[in-house]
Design an enzyme around this catalytic site. Structure first.
Site, PDB file in Angstrom:
ATOM      1  N   GLU A 242       0.811  -1.217   0.000  1.00 54.41           N
ATOM      2  CA  GLU A 242       0.000   0.000   0.000  1.00 54.41           C
ATOM      3  C   GLU A 242       0.845   1.269   0.000  1.00 54.41           C
ATOM      4  O   GLU A 242       0.590   2.196  -0.751  1.00 54.41           O
ATOM      5  CB  GLU A 242      -0.920  -0.022   1.231  1.00 54.41           C
ATOM      6  CG  GLU A 242      -1.949   1.086   1.246  1.00 54.41           C
ATOM      7  CD  GLU A 242      -2.904   0.951   2.415  1.00 54.41           C
ATOM      8  OE1 GLU A 242      -4.087   1.282   2.248  1.00 54.41           O
ATOM      9  OE2 GLU A 242      -2.466   0.529   3.502  1.00 54.41           O
ATOM     10  N   GLN A 363      -7.763  -6.116   6.559  1.00 57.99           N
ATOM     11  CA  GLN A 363      -8.889  -5.198   6.678  1.00 57.99           C
ATOM     12  C   GLN A 363     -10.082  -5.914   7.292  1.00 57.99           C
ATOM     13  O   GLN A 363     -10.232  -7.128   7.142  1.00 57.99           O
ATOM     14  CB  GLN A 363      -9.293  -4.675   5.299  1.00 57.99           C
ATOM     15  CG  GLN A 363      -8.336  -3.655   4.715  1.00 57.99           C
ATOM     16  CD  GLN A 363      -8.581  -2.257   5.263  1.00 57.99           C
ATOM     17  OE1 GLN A 363      -9.059  -2.088   6.374  1.00 57.99           O
ATOM     18  NE2 GLN A 363      -8.222  -1.255   4.484  1.00 57.99           N
ATOM     19  N   ARG A 421      -3.547 -19.149  20.292  1.00 58.52           N
ATOM     20  CA  ARG A 421      -3.196 -20.564  20.485  1.00 58.52           C
ATOM     21  C   ARG A 421      -2.200 -20.757  21.624  1.00 58.52           C
ATOM     22  O   ARG A 421      -1.935 -21.885  22.023  1.00 58.52           O
ATOM     23  CB  ARG A 421      -2.604 -21.132  19.181  1.00 58.52           C
ATOM     24  CG  ARG A 421      -3.680 -21.436  18.161  1.00 58.52           C
ATOM     25  CD  ARG A 421      -3.168 -22.259  17.003  1.00 58.52           C
ATOM     26  NE  ARG A 421      -4.283 -22.592  16.097  1.00 58.52           N
ATOM     27  CZ  ARG A 421      -4.208 -22.589  14.784  1.00 58.52           C
ATOM     28  NH1 ARG A 421      -3.076 -22.255  14.196  1.00 58.52           N
ATOM     29  NH2 ARG A 421      -5.246 -22.913  14.045  1.00 58.52           N
TER      30      ARG A 421
END
Length: 449
Positions: A242, A363, A421
């Site tokens: 980006e 996102q 986890r």
């Protein structure tokens, strides 16, 4: 003629080196720990030698006395004793071994032959893929790079592994952690409360950091990258699909120098600001931070680039939805969900292969915007539930003042750990410093969410 053809079909090995290693272990048991640290059973090409080594290996695990008599007895118990050959062969091993003092040289010869065998096997598998003609060139190239990298990392064998071998590796890891001064087993994020909540960034983990646009996920990723680059001593890689590398460098300078980001963008710097920027640039120069701003990069590309990085410690990717699927597959708009699923799975496989934490930004959908409580949930992950499945840790960033400008919680951010986890889920409160586009820890402890 037939004998010559048979010899050519044999993979590289050294019968003499294998015999010398086994003979050294029987002559002088003090060298056994050094040999076991260096060799695995598959390093012995000849079956008879492999059986003897596996017997000695098993006896060593159980702290049994190792000498020719006890080894033969154990071989008999485990059904690998040959009445006509085993006893004479054991004695022959001891007679033909010049001295146990050179055992490291014998081990080196064996390791080199093992390496050549792995290369030969890989070359044969790749030739089979090419002959079959069912795979695209890009797939074969990816397979070639993947397998060569595995050989280089000493992980060429991917078959079933005895639990005894795994336990030795686990014991070594526990000893390493016990000797460490660090409070968390993984790489530090630089945010103390977050480290304690997720046990740091651990090797082979895929960590997902997700938020709505403008919440500061790139800023947090750069925080973590900068801290790891400065204090881990390892190379850290940032793949931005980006932002340009110049923009990222400005953000890093702002984080390090605590000079207002707007001043850096406009260039309106005071003399004191210039001094801070110079000091920050010097500090950044001493790190091994690597930046890639190729907006068309795929997981395969990232994997290939990371394999060439020496002493890699962390990979950060900004962000998942901008990535293209690997292997030449093309998906239409309605199948974007399948593309994201493929990408997230490939990222998890990459994290395991590189054996480093992979921090991937993502996102969130607009679903939260329509709720009264706008805090993100796992169901808000855009385009694929596979992301949630593949990730070891899923974190969301939420700032109340993003939605409510008059909020009392001004510049207070919540890092919501929705999947973990390594421990419990919960919320860690952080301070958001917008002028420096950075996050910092605050005194309050994290509370359950």
């Amino acid at each position: 003629m037939e004998d010559e053809e048979l010899l050519l079909k044999q993979l590289p090995h050294s019968a003499e080196a294998e015999q010398a290693v086994l003979g050294s272990m029987l002559i002088d048991p003090r060298c056994i720990p050094d040999v076991i640290e260096q060799l695995r059973a598959e390093d012995f090409y000849l079956r008879q030698n492999r059986d003897i080594y596996e017997t000695i290996y098993s006896m060593f695990n159980y702290s049994l006395t190792i000498d020719p008599v006890t080894v033969l007895d154990n071989m008999r118990q485990h059904g690998v004793y040959d009445e006509t050959q085993s006893r004479g062969y054991i004695l022959q091993l001891m007679d033909t071994t010049p001295t146990a003092a050179n055992v490291k040289e014998y081990v080196d010869i064996m390791k080199d032959k093992t390496l050549l065998r792995h290369i030969a096997q890989t070359a044969g598998e790749l030739m089979d893929m090419v002959r079959q003609g069912t795979d695209m060139g890009q797939d074969v190239l990816e397979a070639a790079e993947q397998r060569i990298y595995s050989i280089r990392q000493g992980r060429a064998s991917r078959g079933l592994t005895p639990i005894s071998t795994v336990l030795i590796d686990v014991y070594d890891r526990l000893s390493e952690l016990a000797a460490s001064d660090s409070l968390v087993p993984g790489l530090s994020t630089g945010l103390g409360d977050l480290d304690m909540a997720i046990s740091g960034l651990n090797k082979s983990d895929l960590i997902l950091l997700a938020a709505r646009p403008g919440m500061g996920k790139t800023s947090m990723a750069l925080n973590i990258l900068l801290h790891a680059g400065k204090f881990s001593g390892k190379s850290v890689a940032f793949f931005s699909l980006e932002m340009s590398r110049e923009q990222l460098a400005l953000r890093l300078i702002s984080n390090e120098s605590f000079v207002d980001n707007k001043k850096l963008v406009t260039g309106k710097l005071s003399e004191n600001d210039w001094e801070k920027v110079a000091a920050a640039a010097d500090a950044l120069n001493r790190t091994k931070i690597l930046i890639d701003d190729d907006s068309t990069v795929t997981v395969a590309d990232i994997n290939a680039k990371c394999r060439r990085i020496e002493d890699l410690g962390l990979v950060v990717i900004d962000y998942l939805q901008l990535m293209q699927s690997s292997g030449g597959r093309q998906y239409s708009g309605e199948n974007r969900q399948q593309a994201v699923a493929d990408i997230s799975r490939a990222l998890k496989i990459m994290a395991k292969e590189l054996n480093v934490p992979v921090l991937c930004l993502s996102q969130l959908s607009r679903a939260a915007e329509g709720r009264t409580n706008k805090r993100p949930m796992l169901s808000d992950l855009r385009e694929s539930g596979a992301i949630e499945q593949d990730a070891d840790i899923v974190m969301f960033i939420y700032r109340e003042d993003y939605y409510e400008k008059e909020s009392e919680n001004h510049n207070l951010a919540e890092c919501i750990i929705a999947k973990n986890r390594h421990g419990e889920t919960g919320t860690v409160e952080l301070q958001w410093l917008p002028e420096f586009t950075t996050f910092s820890s605050i005194d309050r402890r994290h509370s359950e969410y």
